[in-house]
Enzyme design. Structure first.
Site, PDB file in Angstrom:
ATOM      1  N   HIS A  38       0.844  -1.191   0.000  1.00 41.90           N
ATOM      2  CA  HIS A  38       0.000   0.000   0.000  1.00 41.90           C
ATOM      3  C   HIS A  38       0.885   1.249   0.000  1.00 41.90           C
ATOM      4  O   HIS A  38       2.089   1.159   0.216  1.00 41.90           O
ATOM      5  CB  HIS A  38      -0.826   0.095   1.297  1.00 41.90           C
ATOM      6  CG  HIS A  38      -1.666  -1.083   1.625  1.00 41.90           C
ATOM      7  ND1 HIS A  38      -3.006  -1.117   1.371  1.00 41.90           N
ATOM      8  CD2 HIS A  38      -1.369  -2.255   2.234  1.00 41.90           C
ATOM      9  CE1 HIS A  38      -3.516  -2.270   1.808  1.00 41.90           C
ATOM     10  NE2 HIS A  38      -2.531  -2.973   2.335  1.00 41.90           N
ATOM     11  N   GLU A 120       2.539  -0.691   4.417  1.00 42.79           N
ATOM     12  CA  GLU A 120       2.318   0.657   3.889  1.00 42.79           C
ATOM     13  C   GLU A 120       3.663   1.329   3.645  1.00 42.79           C
ATOM     14  O   GLU A 120       4.543   1.289   4.504  1.00 42.79           O
ATOM     15  CB  GLU A 120       1.549   1.519   4.899  1.00 42.79           C
ATOM     16  CG  GLU A 120       0.157   1.035   5.221  1.00 42.79           C
ATOM     17  CD  GLU A 120      -0.900   1.558   4.267  1.00 42.79           C
ATOM     18  OE1 GLU A 120      -0.558   2.334   3.341  1.00 42.79           O
ATOM     19  OE2 GLU A 120      -2.076   1.187   4.447  1.00 42.79           O
ATOM     20  N   HIS A 159      -2.486  -3.026  -3.391  1.00 40.30           N
ATOM     21  CA  HIS A 159      -3.869  -2.828  -2.950  1.00 40.30           C
ATOM     22  C   HIS A 159      -4.789  -2.712  -4.156  1.00 40.30           C
ATOM     23  O   HIS A 159      -5.921  -3.194  -4.142  1.00 40.30           O
ATOM     24  CB  HIS A 159      -3.938  -1.583  -2.073  1.00 40.30           C
ATOM     25  CG  HIS A 159      -5.140  -1.523  -1.193  1.00 40.30           C
ATOM     26  ND1 HIS A 159      -5.387  -0.441  -0.392  1.00 40.30           N
ATOM     27  CD2 HIS A 159      -6.164  -2.380  -0.965  1.00 40.30           C
ATOM     28  CE1 HIS A 159      -6.510  -0.639   0.274  1.00 40.30           C
ATOM     29  NE2 HIS A 159      -6.998  -1.817  -0.056  1.00 40.30           N
ATOM     30  N   ASP A 169      -3.267   2.255  -5.030  1.00 35.52           N
ATOM     31  CA  ASP A 169      -1.930   2.090  -4.465  1.00 35.52           C
ATOM     32  C   ASP A 169      -1.409   0.666  -4.667  1.00 35.52           C
ATOM     33  O   ASP A 169      -2.207  -0.264  -4.732  1.00 35.52           O
ATOM     34  CB  ASP A 169      -1.911   2.496  -2.983  1.00 35.52           C
ATOM     35  CG  ASP A 169      -2.952   1.826  -2.119  1.00 35.52           C
ATOM     36  OD1 ASP A 169      -4.117   1.729  -2.522  1.00 35.52           O
ATOM     37  OD2 ASP A 169      -2.601   1.396  -1.007  1.00 35.52           O
TER      38      ASP A 169
END
Length: 183
Positions: A38, A120, A159, A169
């Site tokens: 992400h 992330e 994602h 993303d």
């Protein structure tokens, strides 16, 4: 780069930990079989500031930025976050279910949070990721793959791949070849 990254009881050793309350138990611990990449920046397209820690802990102050008024009550988390200088923060044990994927599907299977690990990267769709982020992402991913062998190169996705009509993303600047060729 540091020596080999190790994972103990679902936690990366020697990395920063900021515990998120936004997780629960996985339905099957032996089913961890997907890695989802992400990006995140808070406020959007701004880097640094510590707001991501606050967001994943449910402590984001809606008065700090107008955008935060839209998201401060969301209950989301990720297993890990890698900032622009390659610093890793882990919020949820890999053995637990972080709330990162939302409505999602991989190879016809719904609810990817049940069987996925989410990482992330601090970023957005307008800026390339840094060399330090790639280095750390590769290091962490290798250890995840060693610890959770059902996660193979073919089971590492963005994602956007599991929520295609909802998410973009890790975005146009994520260099998949650079990342996957080093695994």
């Amino acid at each position: 780069m540091k020596s080999k990254q190790t994972i103990y009881n679902g936690w990366l050793e020697n990395e920063r930990k900021v515990i998120s309350p936004h997780f629960d138990q996985r339905p099957d611990l032996k089913d961890i079989s997907l890695l989802v990449i992400h990006y995140i920046s808070l406020p959007p397209s701004q880097f640094g500031g510590g707001y991501i820690d606050d967001f994943f802990q449910g402590k984001l102050d809606p008065n700090q930025h107008p955008y935060f008024q839209e998201i401060y009550q969301m209950r989301v988390s990720s297993h890990c976050f890698i900032d622009r200088v390659g610093k890793v923060t882990q919020y949820v044990s890999f053995n637990d279910r972080a709330w990162h994927a939302g409505v999602s599907s991989f190879q016809g299977r719904e609810k990817c949070n049940d069987f996925a690990i989410g990482i992330e990267l601090e970023g957005d769709n307008d800026h390339p990721f840094t060399d330090l982020q790639y280095q750390k992402l590769i290091q962490v991913t290798k250890q995840i793959m060693n610890t959770y062998p059902l996660i193979t190169r073919e089971r590492i996705v963005g994602h956007c791949d599991i929520s295609p009509n909802r998410k973009i993303d890790p975005g146009q600047y994520f260099d998949w070849d650079r990342f996957l060729n080093h695994l």
